[in-house]
Design a protein around this motif. Structure first.
Motif, PDB file in Angstrom:
ATOM      1  N   ARG B  81       0.830  -1.213   0.000  1.00 53.34           N
ATOM      2  CA  ARG B  81       0.000   0.000   0.000  1.00 53.34           C
ATOM      3  C   ARG B  81       0.863   1.261   0.000  1.00 53.34           C
ATOM      4  O   ARG B  81       0.573   2.221  -0.699  1.00 53.34           O
ATOM      5  CB  ARG B  81      -0.900   0.032   1.228  1.00 53.34           C
ATOM      6  CG  ARG B  81      -2.175  -0.693   1.017  1.00 53.34           C
ATOM      7  CD  ARG B  81      -3.257  -0.240   1.991  1.00 53.34           C
ATOM      8  NE  ARG B  81      -4.273  -1.259   1.964  1.00 53.34           N
ATOM      9  CZ  ARG B  81      -4.247  -2.339   2.742  1.00 53.34           C
ATOM     10  NH1 ARG B  81      -3.303  -2.496   3.640  1.00 53.34           N
ATOM     11  NH2 ARG B  81      -5.182  -3.246   2.620  1.00 53.34           N
ATOM     12  N   GLU B  82       1.920   1.200   0.791  1.00 55.43           N
ATOM     13  CA  GLU B  82       2.784   2.381   0.873  1.00 55.43           C
ATOM     14  C   GLU B  82       3.435   2.658  -0.489  1.00 55.43           C
ATOM     15  O   GLU B  82       3.463   3.792  -0.965  1.00 55.43           O
ATOM     16  CB  GLU B  82       3.860   2.146   1.932  1.00 55.43           C
ATOM     17  CG  GLU B  82       4.546   3.408   2.364  1.00 55.43           C
ATOM     18  CD  GLU B  82       5.691   3.100   3.317  1.00 55.43           C
ATOM     19  OE1 GLU B  82       5.470   2.324   4.275  1.00 55.43           O
ATOM     20  OE2 GLU B  82       6.798   3.624   3.087  1.00 55.43           O
ATOM     21  N   PHE B  83       3.932   1.598  -1.126  1.00 57.94           N
ATOM     22  CA  PHE B  83       4.519   1.717  -2.461  1.00 57.94           C
ATOM     23  C   PHE B  83       3.490   2.284  -3.440  1.00 57.94           C
ATOM     24  O   PHE B  83       3.765   3.202  -4.211  1.00 57.94           O
ATOM     25  CB  PHE B  83       4.993   0.328  -2.911  1.00 57.94           C
ATOM     26  CG  PHE B  83       5.362   0.220  -4.369  1.00 57.94           C
ATOM     27  CD1 PHE B  83       6.582   0.699  -4.829  1.00 57.94           C
ATOM     28  CD2 PHE B  83       4.495  -0.382  -5.277  1.00 57.94           C
ATOM     29  CE1 PHE B  83       6.926   0.588  -6.167  1.00 57.94           C
ATOM     30  CE2 PHE B  83       4.835  -0.498  -6.626  1.00 57.94           C
ATOM     31  CZ  PHE B  83       6.054  -0.012  -7.063  1.00 57.94           C
ATOM     32  N   ALA B  84       2.273   1.733  -3.399  1.00 64.89           N
ATOM     33  CA  ALA B  84       1.231   2.154  -4.336  1.00 64.89           C
ATOM     34  C   ALA B  84       0.865   3.628  -4.110  1.00 64.89           C
ATOM     35  O   ALA B  84       0.621   4.365  -5.071  1.00 64.89           O
ATOM     36  CB  ALA B  84       0.006   1.260  -4.183  1.00 64.89           C
ATOM     37  N   ARG B  85       0.861   4.032  -2.854  1.00 64.70           N
ATOM     38  CA  ARG B  85       0.570   5.444  -2.548  1.00 64.70           C
ATOM     39  C   ARG B  85       1.653   6.342  -3.118  1.00 64.70           C
ATOM     40  O   ARG B  85       1.366   7.308  -3.825  1.00 64.70           O
ATOM     41  CB  ARG B  85       0.481   5.637  -1.029  1.00 64.70           C
ATOM     42  CG  ARG B  85      -0.832   6.244  -0.575  1.00 64.70           C
ATOM     43  CD  ARG B  85      -0.862   6.636   0.902  1.00 64.70           C
ATOM     44  NE  ARG B  85       0.030   5.909   1.774  1.00 64.70           N
ATOM     45  CZ  ARG B  85      -0.319   4.860   2.519  1.00 64.70           C
ATOM     46  NH1 ARG B  85      -1.564   4.408   2.493  1.00 64.70           N
ATOM     47  NH2 ARG B  85       0.554   4.266   3.303  1.00 64.70           N
ATOM     48  N   GLU B  86       2.903   5.985  -2.854  1.00 66.39           N
ATOM     49  CA  GLU B  86       4.036   6.770  -3.382  1.00 66.39           C
ATOM     50  C   GLU B  86       3.981   6.901  -4.893  1.00 66.39           C
ATOM     51  O   GLU B  86       4.322   7.922  -5.463  1.00 66.39           O
ATOM     52  CB  GLU B  86       5.356   6.042  -3.083  1.00 66.39           C
ATOM     53  CG  GLU B  86       5.945   6.271  -1.721  1.00 66.39           C
ATOM     54  CD  GLU B  86       7.044   5.234  -1.459  1.00 66.39           C
ATOM     55  OE1 GLU B  86       7.290   5.004  -0.283  1.00 66.39           O
ATOM     56  OE2 GLU B  86       7.624   4.656  -2.428  1.00 66.39           O
ATOM     57  N   GLN B  87       3.610   5.792  -5.547  1.00 67.95           N
ATOM     58  CA  GLN B  87       3.642   5.756  -7.016  1.00 67.95           C
ATOM     59  C   GLN B  87       2.293   6.137  -7.622  1.00 67.95           C
ATOM     60  O   GLN B  87       2.141   6.117  -8.849  1.00 67.95           O
ATOM     61  CB  GLN B  87       4.033   4.350  -7.500  1.00 67.95           C
ATOM     62  CG  GLN B  87       5.351   3.832  -6.956  1.00 67.95           C
ATOM     63  CD  GLN B  87       6.562   4.517  -7.568  1.00 67.95           C
ATOM     64  OE1 GLN B  87       6.476   5.106  -8.655  1.00 67.95           O
ATOM     65  NE2 GLN B  87       7.689   4.468  -6.883  1.00 67.95           N
ATOM     66  N   ASN B  88       1.337   6.402  -6.735  1.00 62.88           N
ATOM     67  CA  ASN B  88       0.012   6.808  -7.201  1.00 62.88           C
ATOM     68  C   ASN B  88      -0.661   5.743  -8.081  1.00 62.88           C
ATOM     69  O   ASN B  88      -1.170   6.031  -9.153  1.00 62.88           O
ATOM     70  CB  ASN B  88       0.132   8.154  -7.939  1.00 62.88           C
ATOM     71  CG  ASN B  88      -1.207   8.838  -8.084  1.00 62.88           C
ATOM     72  OD1 ASN B  88      -2.160   8.483  -7.389  1.00 62.88           O
ATOM     73  ND2 ASN B  88      -1.289   9.791  -8.985  1.00 62.88           N
ATOM     74  N   ILE B  89      -0.624   4.504  -7.597  1.00 60.79           N
ATOM     75  CA  ILE B  89      -1.281   3.390  -8.292  1.00 60.79           C
ATOM     76  C   ILE B  89      -2.408   2.889  -7.387  1.00 60.79           C
ATOM     77  O   ILE B  89      -2.186   2.655  -6.209  1.00 60.79           O
ATOM     78  CB  ILE B  89      -0.286   2.225  -8.523  1.00 60.79           C
ATOM     79  CG1 ILE B  89       0.917   2.714  -9.322  1.00 60.79           C
ATOM     80  CG2 ILE B  89      -0.949   1.051  -9.223  1.00 60.79           C
ATOM     81  CD1 ILE B  89       2.094   1.757  -9.253  1.00 60.79           C
ATOM     82  N   PRO B  90      -3.607   2.740  -7.931  1.00 63.80           N
ATOM     83  CA  PRO B  90      -4.693   2.238  -7.078  1.00 63.80           C
ATOM     84  C   PRO B  90      -4.517   0.759  -6.762  1.00 63.80           C
ATOM     85  O   PRO B  90      -3.856   0.041  -7.518  1.00 63.80           O
ATOM     86  CB  PRO B  90      -5.940   2.453  -7.938  1.00 63.80           C
ATOM     87  CG  PRO B  90      -5.442   2.479  -9.338  1.00 63.80           C
ATOM     88  CD  PRO B  90      -4.033   2.990  -9.308  1.00 63.80           C
ATOM     89  N   ILE B  91      -5.070   0.327  -5.653  1.00 64.50           N
ATOM     90  CA  ILE B  91      -5.051  -1.103  -5.334  1.00 64.50           C
ATOM     91  C   ILE B  91      -6.467  -1.640  -5.472  1.00 64.50           C
ATOM     92  O   ILE B  91      -7.422  -1.035  -4.998  1.00 64.50           O
ATOM     93  CB  ILE B  91      -4.489  -1.340  -3.924  1.00 64.50           C
ATOM     94  CG1 ILE B  91      -2.982  -1.109  -3.974  1.00 64.50           C
ATOM     95  CG2 ILE B  91      -4.783  -2.769  -3.442  1.00 64.50           C
ATOM     96  CD1 ILE B  91      -2.293  -1.209  -2.659  1.00 64.50           C
ATOM     97  N   ILE B  92      -6.560  -2.748  -6.178  1.00 61.38           N
ATOM     98  CA  ILE B  92      -7.870  -3.332  -6.457  1.00 61.38           C
ATOM     99  C   ILE B  92      -8.102  -4.493  -5.508  1.00 61.38           C
ATOM    100  O   ILE B  92      -7.216  -5.337  -5.332  1.00 61.38           O
ATOM    101  CB  ILE B  92      -7.910  -3.778  -7.927  1.00 61.38           C
ATOM    102  CG1 ILE B  92      -7.893  -2.523  -8.804  1.00 61.38           C
ATOM    103  CG2 ILE B  92      -9.136  -4.630  -8.218  1.00 61.38           C
ATOM    104  CD1 ILE B  92      -7.523  -2.784 -10.212  1.00 61.38           C
ATOM    105  N   THR B  93      -9.272  -4.550  -4.919  1.00 61.62           N
ATOM    106  CA  THR B  93      -9.510  -5.579  -3.898  1.00 61.62           C
ATOM    107  C   THR B  93     -10.835  -6.311  -4.112  1.00 61.62           C
ATOM    108  O   THR B  93     -11.346  -6.940  -3.201  1.00 61.62           O
ATOM    109  CB  THR B  93      -9.529  -4.953  -2.492  1.00 61.62           C
ATOM    110  OG1 THR B  93     -10.567  -3.967  -2.465  1.00 61.62           O
ATOM    111  CG2 THR B  93      -8.213  -4.314  -2.131  1.00 61.62           C
ATOM    112  N   ASP B  94     -11.378  -6.222  -5.325  1.00 59.71           N
ATOM    113  CA  ASP B  94     -12.717  -6.817  -5.468  1.00 59.71           C
ATOM    114  C   ASP B  94     -12.729  -8.099  -6.286  1.00 59.71           C
ATOM    115  O   ASP B  94     -13.715  -8.398  -6.940  1.00 59.71           O
ATOM    116  CB  ASP B  94     -13.712  -5.794  -6.019  1.00 59.71           C
ATOM    117  CG  ASP B  94     -13.333  -5.301  -7.405  1.00 59.71           C
ATOM    118  OD1 ASP B  94     -12.159  -5.440  -7.787  1.00 59.71           O
ATOM    119  OD2 ASP B  94     -14.214  -4.798  -8.120  1.00 59.71           O
ATOM    120  N   GLY B  95     -11.655  -8.877  -6.224  1.00 59.59           N
ATOM    121  CA  GLY B  95     -11.718 -10.187  -6.876  1.00 59.59           C
ATOM    122  C   GLY B  95     -10.358 -10.733  -7.231  1.00 59.59           C
ATOM    123  O   GLY B  95      -9.325 -10.090  -6.984  1.00 59.59           O
TER     124      GLY B  95
END
Ligand code: SF4
Lengths: 165, 414
Positions: B81-95
Motif C-alpha cells: 500500500r505504501e509503495f502504491a501510494r508513493e507511485q500513485n497506483i490504485p489497489i484493487i480488492t474486489d476479486g
C-alpha cells in the motif's frame, strides 16, 4: 553434496504457500523444502548442487522458490528441464540453472563446475558432462542476475538482451 | 509471411515482424502483480528505479490473502500500500486478479504481463498473456518493458459432439492427461475448433487458465462473436476487435482432440496431469471432507449456476464442508441477485468473500492432515490447500456439486 529430485518438483514443494508470507531473504533458508524434504534445511551447505529430472520449478510463479535455494547457497541446479517461469526467476537472480541430464550422479559425489569450458565433473575423475549454458544465462550469472546487471549498468541495459541467445 | 495470432500480437507490440525464437522487448499493455508477488517485487524495483515508468498500465490486485488472515500477510499488504501510494497506483480488492483483468482491462490483441503463473487466463479474450515472477514485473514497472522469446505455437483443435455433462474443465483436464505438465513448456497454445467456437468466454477462460498447468507461456483463443458478446455485456463493446491467425500460419504441432466419447474427468493427488475418468475411482467411494467451488478456473457466475442447479433442491451430505467463493465482486453480486447465494447458505454452504481463498491454502478452508478435498481450482499439489498430508482432487463445478450431495467422489447422484 548433491540433492537429488525426481521430475515435476513444483514451487509449492520448494516454498509452500503457507510459509511464504515473509520478505526476509535469509529466513527463506528455513522454509526450503520444509515439508517435502524436511532434512534439507538442516543439512544443505553452501556449494551443494541440486540434480533433478524434468520440469523442475513448475507451478506457481513465486520467486521465493528460487530465492530460497539461493539463500541456501546452492551452487547450481542441474535439471533435465526447467519450468519456464522458474528459469526466468533464476536468470533474474543469478542462480545458475543448467539443463542437462545428470540424474546418474550420486548424492555423495563431489562435483566441480568449470564455467569456461562448460563442464561438470566428479572429483574422482570418473565422469564428466559437457554442458550447454545459453548466453543469456551465462551473462546474467556472471553479473549476479539480470536485476543486479540493471542496477549496475542502468535499466537501458535491458535493450542488450536482443543480442542474447 | 503468415503468422499465428501470438506472433501477430507480439509483432504489433514491437513494431516489426517477429519470428519464432527471436528475443524481443515488448511493452506490455497491462502489468499486473498481486499481494504476494508484488510484495517480492518491491525491493527489486527499488534496486533499479525510483518511479514507475508506466503508471497507467500497472494493476495491483489484493486477492491471494485478502482480507489478510494473519499479521504477516497484513504487513506485506501494508508495504505494498505504501509503495502504491508513493507511485500513485490504485489497489484493487474486489476479486481474483485474472478475473478482474478480463472483466475490466483485457481486450483482443493486447499484451498482458502478470506476476502470476495463471496469467495465460486472459488469452481467452484474444490477448497474449504471459506469466513471470516478481523481478520481471519489477523490471516492467521500472521500464515499461519485458524481454521475451517469441514462442512456438501448439494448435489444439477441439472437435466432436460434446455430451451435456462435459465442461471446459473436463476438456482441459483431459488435455493435461495427454500432454502432461510440461507438454507445452515455453510454448503458446492456441485453442481452435468447433467446440471452442461454441464455448462462451467463461468456458474459454477455464481452458486458457489451465494451459498454465501444461507449462504454456500463453494460451489464446481468437476473438469472435462470443468475445464481442462478452465485452458488450461488460459495457466494453468498444474494446472489441477481430484478431486471428493466418490460415497458412506455421504451428509446431497440431493436435486434434475429439471430445465425443469424453466422460467427466478428475485430477487425482498430487499432480494436475494425473487424470482419470471419475467413474474409474467412483467405486472406491472416497470419502470427502471439503468441497471447494471457486478460483480463477471455475469461480464465475456460469460455474455457480451449474452448481446451483444441482444443489438447490437437495441436501448436503453429512459432515461435508462446502465452500463457495465467487471469483469477483461482480460475480458475487450477480449470484446474490439471482438468489444463488441465499440458496447455498440455506443449504449450509459457506459463502466466502471473493478472492483466491481456499485455492492456495492461505485462508478460508485450510485442510487438516488426512483430509480429502474436491476442488474446482487448478492445482492439487501436495500441501497446496493446507496440510501436506491432505489430498486434493480437481473436477468441474458440476461434479463438485454432486460430490457435495453424496459425500464421496462420484459422477452420479444415485
Ligand atoms: S484462485 Fe488460485 S490459482 Fe487463481 S490466482 Fe488465486 S491462488 Fe492462483
Amino acid at each position: 553434496m548433491n540433492w537429488k529430485f525426481a521430475d515435476n518438483i513444483n514451487t509449492d514443494l520448494i516454498t509452500p504457500g503457507r510459509y511464504n508470507l515473509l520478505l526476509d531473504f535469509d529466513k527463506l533458508k528455513d522454509i526450503a523444502f520444509i515439508e517435502y524434504r524436511p532434512e534439507f534445511r538442516g543439512s544443505v551447505q553452501c556449494g551443494d548442487y541440486i540434480i533433478a529430472g524434468n520440469n523442475f520449478g513448475s507451478g506457481s510463479s513465486r520467486e521465493t522458490a528460487v530465492l530460497a535455494l539461493k539463500a541456501c547457497g546452492i551452487k547450481a541446479i542441474v535439471a533435465k528441464s526447467f519450468a519456464r517461469i522458474f528459469y526466468r526467476n533464476c536468470l533474474a537472480n543469478g542462480v545458475l540453472a543448467i539443463e542437462h541430464d545428470c540424474t546418474r550422479i550420486a548424492c555423495e559425489v563431489n562435483l566441480t563446475l568449470d564455467i569456461d569450458t562448460q563442464t561438470l565433473c566428479d572429483n574422482e575423475g570418473n565422469e564428466s558432462y559437457h554442458l550447454h549454458i545459453p548466453e543469456i544465462m551465462l551473462v546474467s550469472y556472471m553479473h549476479g542476475g539480470l536485476l543486479e546487471l540493471l542496477a549496475n549498468y542502468g535499466v537501458d541495459a535491458l535493450n542488450d538482451i536482443y543480442s542474447f541467445k | 509471411m503468415a503468422q499465428t495470432i501470438v506472433e501477430k500480437i507480439i509483432s504489433n507490440n514491437v513494431g516489426y515482424q517477429v519470428r519464432v525464437g527471436n528475443y524481443v522487448l515488448v511493452e506490455p499493455d497491462i502489468i499486473m502483480a498481486h499481494d504476494t508477488t508484488c510484495a517480492w517485487a518491491l525491493s527489486p524495483f527499488k534496486k533499479i528505479a525510483k518511479r514507475v515508468a508506466v503508471r497507467d498500465k500497472i494493476v495491483i490486485v489484493f486477492d491471494h490473502a485478502y482480507p489478510s488472515p494473519n499479521v504477516q500477510a497484513a504487513n506485506l499488504q501494508s508495504e505494498i500500500r505504501e509503495f502504491a501510494r508513493e507511485q500513485n497506483i490504485p489497489i484493487i480488492t474486489d476479486g481474483i486478479c485474472h478475473q478482474i483483468l478480463v472483466e475490466r482491462y483485457v481486450r483482443p490483441g493486447c499484451f498482458v504481463l502478470g506476476a502470476d503463473s495463471h496469467t495465460p487466463t486472459s488469452g481467452a479474450l484474444g490477448a497474449v498473456a504471459v506469466g513471470v515472477g516478481s523481478s520481471d514485473i519489477a523490471i516492467a514497472m521500472a521500464t515499461g518493458k519485458c524481454w521475451i522469446r517469441v514462442p512456438q505455437t501448439i494448435k489444439i483443435n477441439i472437435t466432436g459432439k460434446r455430451r451435456k455433462n462435459i465442461f471446459a474443465k473436463d476438456v482441459i483436464l483431459s488435455i493435461a492427461r495427454l500432454l502432461k505438465s510440461d507438454g507445452a513448456n515455453h510454448r503458446a497454445i492456441e485453442f481452435v475448433g468447433p467446440i471452442v467456437e461454441k464455448m462462451d468466454v467463461a468456458e474459454r477462460l477455464t481452458l486458457t487458465n489451465m494451459a498454465a498447468e501444461l507449462g504454456a507461456k500463453c494460451a489464446i483463443v481468437a476473438s469472435d462473436a462470443q468475445t464481442e458478446a462478452y465485452l458488450n455485456n461488460q459495457g466494453r463493446g468498444a474494446d472489441y476487435s477481430l484478431i486471428k491467425s493466418d490460415t497458412d500460419a506455421f504451428y509446431e504441432r497440431v493436435i486434434d482432440f475429439d471430445v465425443s466419447e469424453m466422460v467427466p474427468q478428475v485430477a487425482i493427488p498430487h499432480q494436475v496431469d494425473t487424470v482419470v475418468d471419475v467413474q474409474e475411482i467412483a467405486q472406491q467411494r472416497i470419502k470427502v471432507d471439503q468441497v471447494f467451488i471457486g478460483s480463477c478456473t471455475n469461480g464465475r457466475i456460469e460455474d455457480l449456476e451449474v452448481a446451483y442447479k444441482i444443489l438447490h433442491t437437495n441436501k448436503l451430505a453429512d459432515n461435508i464442508r462446502l465452500i463457495i467463493t465467487p471469483a469477483s465482486n461482480a460475480v458475487y453480486c450477480e449470484a446474490l441477485r439471482r438468489g444463488y447465494l441465499q440458496s447455498f447458505m440455506e443449504l449450509g454452504a459457506i459463502v466466502t468473500s471473493p478472492g483466491c481463498g481456499a485455492c492456495l491454502g492461505r485462508h478460508g478452508g485450510i485442510l487438516a492432515d488426512g483430509e480429502v478435498c474436491v476442488a474446482t481450482s487448478n492445482r492439487n499439489f501436495q500441501g497446496r490447500m493446507g496440510s501436506a498430508k491432505a489430498s486434493v482432487y480437481l473436477v468441474s463445478p458440476e461434479i463438485a456439486a454432486k460430490i457435495a450431495l453424496t459425500g464421496y467422489i462420484t459422477d452420479t447422484l444415485l
